[in-house]
Design a protein around this motif. Structure first.
Motif, mmCIF file in Angstrom:
data_model
loop_
_atom_site.group_PDB
_atom_site.id
_atom_site.type_symbol
_atom_site.label_atom_id
_atom_site.label_comp_id
_atom_site.label_asym_id
_atom_site.label_seq_id
_atom_site.Cartn_x
_atom_site.Cartn_y
_atom_site.Cartn_z
ATOM 1 N N ILE A 204 0.844 -1.189 0.000
ATOM 2 C CA ILE A 204 0.000 0.000 0.000
ATOM 3 C C ILE A 204 0.880 1.240 0.000
ATOM 4 O O ILE A 204 1.783 1.370 0.835
ATOM 5 C CB ILE A 204 -0.938 0.034 1.226
ATOM 6 C CG1 ILE A 204 -2.046 -0.993 1.089
ATOM 7 C CG2 ILE A 204 -1.542 1.426 1.425
ATOM 8 C CD1 ILE A 204 -3.085 -0.679 0.031
ATOM 9 N N ASP A 206 0.497 4.949 0.771
ATOM 10 C CA ASP A 206 -0.342 5.961 1.404
ATOM 11 C C ASP A 206 0.277 7.319 1.097
ATOM 12 O O ASP A 206 1.251 7.725 1.736
ATOM 13 C CB ASP A 206 -0.405 5.706 2.911
ATOM 14 C CG ASP A 206 -1.272 6.725 3.647
ATOM 15 O OD1 ASP A 206 -2.053 7.410 2.975
ATOM 16 O OD2 ASP A 206 -1.145 6.830 4.886
ATOM 17 N N ASP A 208 0.437 11.428 0.556
ATOM 18 C CA ASP A 208 -0.083 12.691 1.086
ATOM 19 C C ASP A 208 0.533 13.843 0.311
ATOM 20 O O ASP A 208 1.757 14.000 0.296
ATOM 21 C CB ASP A 208 0.247 12.820 2.579
ATOM 22 C CG ASP A 208 -0.348 14.081 3.194
ATOM 23 O OD1 ASP A 208 0.333 15.128 3.137
ATOM 24 O OD2 ASP A 208 -1.465 14.031 3.726
ATOM 25 N N ASP A 302 -6.369 13.033 -0.747
ATOM 26 C CA ASP A 302 -5.961 11.808 -0.040
ATOM 27 C C ASP A 302 -5.943 10.658 -1.040
ATOM 28 O O ASP A 302 -6.991 10.307 -1.616
ATOM 29 C CB ASP A 302 -6.925 11.489 1.106
ATOM 30 C CG ASP A 302 -6.830 12.510 2.232
ATOM 31 O OD1 ASP A 302 -5.744 13.106 2.374
ATOM 32 O OD2 ASP A 302 -7.814 12.695 2.954
ATOM 33 N N VAL A 304 -4.666 6.625 -1.959
ATOM 34 C CA VAL A 304 -4.165 5.317 -1.553
ATOM 35 C C VAL A 304 -4.075 4.448 -2.798
ATOM 36 O O VAL A 304 -5.042 4.333 -3.559
ATOM 37 C CB VAL A 304 -5.084 4.651 -0.509
ATOM 38 C CG1 VAL A 304 -4.580 3.240 -0.182
ATOM 39 C CG2 VAL A 304 -5.149 5.485 0.762
ATOM 40 N N THR A 336 3.993 10.368 3.519
ATOM 41 C CA THR A 336 3.867 9.430 2.408
ATOM 42 C C THR A 336 4.659 8.166 2.740
ATOM 43 O O THR A 336 5.859 8.229 2.986
ATOM 44 C CB THR A 336 4.385 10.053 1.104
ATOM 45 O OG1 THR A 336 3.587 11.215 0.800
ATOM 46 C CG2 THR A 336 4.281 9.064 -0.041
ATOM 47 N N PHE A 360 -2.314 1.897 8.154
ATOM 48 C CA PHE A 360 -2.362 3.216 7.514
ATOM 49 C C PHE A 360 -3.729 3.832 7.772
ATOM 50 O O PHE A 360 -4.704 3.128 8.060
ATOM 51 C CB PHE A 360 -2.077 3.125 6.008
ATOM 52 C CG PHE A 360 -3.152 2.440 5.208
ATOM 53 C CD1 PHE A 360 -4.162 3.171 4.597
ATOM 54 C CD2 PHE A 360 -3.151 1.050 5.049
ATOM 55 C CE1 PHE A 360 -5.155 2.543 3.854
ATOM 56 C CE2 PHE A 360 -4.139 0.418 4.318
ATOM 57 C CZ PHE A 360 -5.145 1.160 3.714
ATOM 58 N N ASP A 361 -3.787 5.145 7.698
ATOM 59 C CA ASP A 361 -5.018 5.894 7.968
ATOM 60 C C ASP A 361 -5.605 6.433 6.663
ATOM 61 O O ASP A 361 -4.868 6.880 5.779
ATOM 62 C CB ASP A 361 -4.742 7.067 8.915
ATOM 63 C CG ASP A 361 -4.276 6.602 10.287
ATOM 64 O OD1 ASP A 361 -4.717 5.529 10.725
ATOM 65 O OD2 ASP A 361 -3.457 7.311 10.918
ATOM 66 N N PHE A 362 -6.932 6.393 6.597
ATOM 67 C CA PHE A 362 -7.626 6.931 5.426
ATOM 68 C C PHE A 362 -9.039 7.317 5.837
ATOM 69 O O PHE A 362 -9.789 6.496 6.362
ATOM 70 C CB PHE A 362 -7.658 5.886 4.303
ATOM 71 C CG PHE A 362 -8.281 6.371 3.020
ATOM 72 C CD1 PHE A 362 -7.730 7.437 2.328
ATOM 73 C CD2 PHE A 362 -9.414 5.759 2.498
ATOM 74 C CE1 PHE A 362 -8.300 7.892 1.139
ATOM 75 C CE2 PHE A 362 -9.983 6.198 1.310
ATOM 76 C CZ PHE A 362 -9.421 7.270 0.633
ATOM 77 N N THR A 366 -8.294 3.859 10.840
ATOM 78 C CA THR A 366 -7.027 3.146 10.760
ATOM 79 C C THR A 366 -7.302 1.774 10.167
ATOM 80 O O THR A 366 -8.137 1.014 10.690
ATOM 81 C CB THR A 366 -6.384 2.999 12.148
ATOM 82 O OG1 THR A 366 -6.119 4.304 12.683
ATOM 83 C CG2 THR A 366 -5.082 2.227 12.065
#
Length: 491
Positions: A204, A206, A208, A302, A304, A336, A360-362, A366
């Motif tokens: 993944i 992530d 930013d 945002d 992913v 990132t 990871f947060d989205f 979490t």
């Protein structure tokens, strides 16, 4: 029958007609005229919406059929009906801009003011006002700057966005979810969950984008608009908003960058910018350069991205950074991250002598690599702790002001807050977080009640009794992602 009795009988007859809904009632009950006006206003609003809807449908159909066409005649769609519909779509309780006008004060003389705005708009006399700068706290303790536009600017922006949405909703790609009609945060969360569980996702990214809304290049934005919009009056209108600047502490500042986060037009302009700067490129990269499976989910800034193969993930991250730099954007160096994630993440990290899979947060959750009761891989989503703590701090501060108010008033407010929290966070497998949130709220309520006076001895059992009576208990409100995704996107 004498004259007085005849007069009384006539009045009774007229009142009976009033109950039957006859026009004769107006001579007996003058307020019926006011009701008639209200009905006419509602009818007009419905007719306006229908007229605007038909016009936008024609634009939408043309955009769908002719993907390369530039629309050279759009400005006339900013009609009286479109402006009035845009006004009623605004929030009633929104903060006023530099003009100090509220929604209610503008509605009091709506026909005259909207007519004047329409006249100035089509004569070229309309001038955008600077936005008022306001700051709101972020969960990490920093301040998020917002640009609050004047009321008439909001109306014109809302009307213009409605016209442009009819075009760009036919162009935007499926993995873009932020601030689009008919799409929300849970749609993006569902798409990500289904992609991770159903596709071959082992890594993944992530991503930013650093200070996205402040770093958007206005020059590139206008160039992107020109791909589809050939009506220069629309382009100049958008440039007026971009160049109007921001008023802060009595000083107006302008910039060649940024879209003014918080304005009505900002979400569409942000989606448009990232559509050309990222979406089209990422979709082409997935089709031509990826050697394995790949998923993309974007909500505003945002992003992913999931990968089957690690080599693809590293190449994409490098090329994505280069791509964004061409358009004045950059990835946040600390936020990132490229992590191992998915059904094989736990076993592979164990083979390398590493700990549990990273998370990871989205969009407020979490995301965790978990297991079902049968031992199969299962994506778990829990409410972010920092967001929960920030919400609890807000509740604590508010209870400080409410602690001397009646218990019933406090309870009604807390019930509304908890219901709002559940509506977003009550996703499958998140029940423990919901329970923890409710318990913290009850604890804060008890502290607030005990601080009403030195002699107050509100017991825990009494507060729990109030909570059982007033505060809703946690329960899952959202379906499993795969079920809702299958309904909205049937194959």
């Amino acid at each position: 029958m004498n004259d007085r009795e005849k007069s009384d009988a006539a009045v009774v007859a007229m009142k009976l007609a009033n109950k039957a809904g006859k026009p004769a009632a107006e001579s007996v009950e003058p307020r019926a005229a006011t009701k008639g006006n209200a009905g006419q206003q509602n009818t007009r609003r419905a007719q306006d919406r229908e007229s605007v809807s038909h016009a936008l449908d024609r634009i939408r159909q043309a955009a769908r059929l002719r993907k390369q066409e530039r629309f050279t005649s759009l400005f006339h769609h900013l009609s009286l009906e479109t402006l009035r519909t845009a006004f009623y779509a605004l929030r009633r309780d929104a903060a006023p801009g530099v003009d100090g006008l509220t929604w209610q004060s503008y509605e009091a003389d709506l026909d005259h003011l909207i007519g004047n705005l329409h006249d100035r708009l089509h004569r070229g006399a309309y001038r955008a006002r600077p936005a008022r700068r306001q700051y709101i706290p972020k969960p990490d303790g920093r301040q998020r700057p917002l640009a609050i536009a004047a009321l008439e600017d909001k109306i014109v922006q809302r009307a213009t966005v409605a016209v442009l949405n009819a075009i760009y909703e036919e162009d935007f790609l499926g993995f873009s979810y932020g601030f689009r009609p008919g799409r929300g945060q849970h749609d993006a969360l569902d798409a990500l969950a289904v992609g991770i569980e159903k596709r071959k996702v082992n890594y993944i990214l992530d991503a930013d984008i650093q200070q996205f809304f402040d770093r958007v290049s206005q020059e590139w934005l206008v160039r992107f608009l020109n791909h589809r919009i050939g009506d220069q009056r629309i382009i100049r209108l958008i440039q007026k908003w971009l160049k109007a600047g921001v008023l802060e502490e009595g000083i107006v500042t302008t910039s060649e960058q940024g879209t003014g986060q918080g304005s009505v037009a900002s979400p569409l302009l942000a989606n448009l910018y990232l559509h050309y700067a990222f979406d089209l490129w990422a979709n082409r990269w997935r089709q031509r350069s990826a050697t394995g499976d790949m998923i993309i989910v974007r909500y505003a800034d945002d992003i992913v991205v999931g990968f089957e193969r690690e080599a693809d993930a590293h190449r994409f991250q490098i090329e994505m950074r280069e791509r964004l730099e061409k358009f004045s954007l950059s990835l946040h160096p600390e936020k990132t991250r490229l992590i191992m994630f998915g059904r094989y993440a736990a076993s592979r990290r164990r083979e390398r002598g590493l700990g549990k899979p990273e998370t990871f947060d989205f969009l407020g959750f979490t995301h965790i690599c978990g297991k079902s009761l049968r031992g199969d891989f299962m994506l778990l989503r829990k409410s972010r702790r920092d967001r929960m703590r920030a919400k609890l701090r807000e509740i604590k501060d508010r209870l400080r002001w409410l602690r001397n108010r009646p218990i019933r008033e406090q309870a009604k407010w807390l019930r509304q807050v908890i219901r709002g929290y559940y509506e977003y966070h009550a996703v499958p497998a998140n029940l423990r977080s919901l329970q923890a949130f409710r318990e913290h709220v009850i604890f804060l309520w008890k502290l607030a009640l005990r601080r009403r006076g030195q002699l107050d001895t509100t017991s825990t059992s009494r507060v729990e009794k109030f909570a059982a009576q007033w505060l809703p208990k946690p329960r899952i409100l959202h379906p499993w992602p795969a079920l809702r995704f299958a309904v909205k996107h049937p194959r």
